[in-house]
Enzyme design. Structure first.
Site, mmCIF file in Angstrom:
data_model
loop_
_atom_site.group_PDB
_atom_site.id
_atom_site.type_symbol
_atom_site.label_atom_id
_atom_site.label_comp_id
_atom_site.label_asym_id
_atom_site.label_seq_id
_atom_site.Cartn_x
_atom_site.Cartn_y
_atom_site.Cartn_z
ATOM 1 N N SER A 165 0.845 -1.183 0.000
ATOM 2 C CA SER A 165 0.000 0.000 0.000
ATOM 3 C C SER A 165 0.893 1.250 0.000
ATOM 4 O O SER A 165 1.697 1.417 -0.904
ATOM 5 C CB SER A 165 -0.978 -0.035 1.178
ATOM 6 O OG SER A 165 -2.036 0.876 0.996
ATOM 7 N N ASP B 250 -8.597 -5.545 -5.945
ATOM 8 C CA ASP B 250 -8.333 -4.484 -4.973
ATOM 9 C C ASP B 250 -9.248 -3.295 -5.252
ATOM 10 O O ASP B 250 -9.189 -2.698 -6.331
ATOM 11 C CB ASP B 250 -6.863 -4.052 -5.082
ATOM 12 C CG ASP B 250 -6.394 -3.204 -3.914
ATOM 13 O OD1 ASP B 250 -7.223 -2.467 -3.352
ATOM 14 O OD2 ASP B 250 -5.189 -3.261 -3.585
ATOM 15 N N HIS C 26 -7.227 -5.926 -1.312
ATOM 16 C CA HIS C 26 -6.083 -5.117 -0.904
ATOM 17 C C HIS C 26 -5.210 -5.801 0.153
ATOM 18 O O HIS C 26 -4.003 -5.592 0.189
ATOM 19 C CB HIS C 26 -6.577 -3.773 -0.374
ATOM 20 C CG HIS C 26 -5.483 -2.759 -0.169
ATOM 21 N ND1 HIS C 26 -4.634 -2.370 -1.183
ATOM 22 C CD2 HIS C 26 -5.101 -2.048 0.924
ATOM 23 C CE1 HIS C 26 -3.778 -1.468 -0.717
ATOM 24 N NE2 HIS C 26 -4.039 -1.262 0.545
#
Length: 280
Positions: free
Chosen positions: A151, A224, A256
């Site tokens: 991320s 995601d 994600h």
């Protein structure tokens, strides 16, 4: 000390017992040193393999940051370091550092990334790496440094090899934000302002694609819905257009945070294999 959470039962403020935990033990012997590094006294953790004898060998280094707003990684909590310790036990000295933008140090520290989500966070990771090496000079090999993240950490990992290849020799970028125009407006505008204000190009990775000369693995779940897969696809397209070799690992049906246990385990093994080959 104890491993994991301890739940006590109080009655009118007096302890009357505790609730036993039946959670399975992780099976890792944590070897964490919590230190301060660099000119900003950054909270930093250094993890060595559980069987490593200090000074016996200089180990390849792996930075394992998040590095962005809302997530403090360096905590006096065993659960915070389980994945990092697992990587350490594969033969790495792992460094985890909380730089500017991360919580826990007050508003001024958090606001250090205003209008620039790239330069301060990368500077602080380099600072922490060099500070850790100064405190563990016989254990960290700065000629073999990898970085991995997910991320915001994935963005930071890719940023590191693109802008500081003199320091970082390989990177694994999981679900990275590569173009901040593609990310949630309520999050991004808090730090970079409105897109018309001109602060979005500096932290974008796309313009840096032609600079890549280090091994880079991009990993992204195709389901995601937080950092959409277009981030990785755009960066890969820019790298291809610039003629820069790189690796893309698409994860079909994965969101994600990769909750599927088998996928998550094999993903860790693939990352270790990539890092060992890249840093050999």
């Amino acid at each position: 000390g104890s491993e994991g959470a301890v739940t006590r039962v109080l009655h009118h403020g007096k302890p009357v017992g505790h609730i036993a935990s039946h959670a399975e033990r992780p099976g890792l012997d944590l070897r964490v040193s919590l230190i301060r590094t660099g000119k900003r006294d950054l909270a930093t953790a250094v993890l060595l393999p559980s069987g490593h004898v200090p000074g016996s060998a200089r180990l390849p280094v792996l930075l394992d940051p998040y590095g962005g707003p809302h997530a403090q990684r360096v905590l006096a909590a065993s659960g915070a370091f389980l994945t990092s310790q697992w990587f350490a036990d594969q033969g790495f000295a792992v460094v985890v550092a909380d730089g500017r933008g991360t919580p826990g140090r007050g508003p001024e520290f958090e606001r250090g990334v205003l209008h620039d989500l790239a330069t301060p966070v990368l500077e602080d990771q380099v600072d922490a790496l060099q500070g850790a090496a100064a405190q563990f000079p016989d254990d960290l090999d700065l000629s073999r440094v990898g970085i991995r993240g997910w991320s915001f950490g994935g963005f930071l990992a890719a940023l590191a090899v693109l802008r500081r290849p003199d320091v970082f020799h390989a990177a694994i970028a999981g679900a990275p934000v590569t173009d901040w125009r593609l990310y949630d407006t309520c999050y991004t505008e808090r730090y970079l302002g409105h897109p018309d204000e001109g602060h979005y190009d500096s932290p974008s990775l796309l313009a840096d694609a032609e600079k890549l000369d280090r091994p880079l693995m991009l990993i992204h779940g195709l389901a995601d819905d937080n950092v959409v897969a277009a981030h990785t696809l755009r960066l890969s397209s820019a790298l291809l257009a610039a003629g820069r070799p790189h690796t893309v690992l698409p994860l079909s049906g994965v969101t994600h945070m990769t909750p599927q246990e088998v996928v998550a385990e094999n993903l860790l093994l693939l990352q270790v294999d990539f890092l060992k080959r890249a840093l050999a």
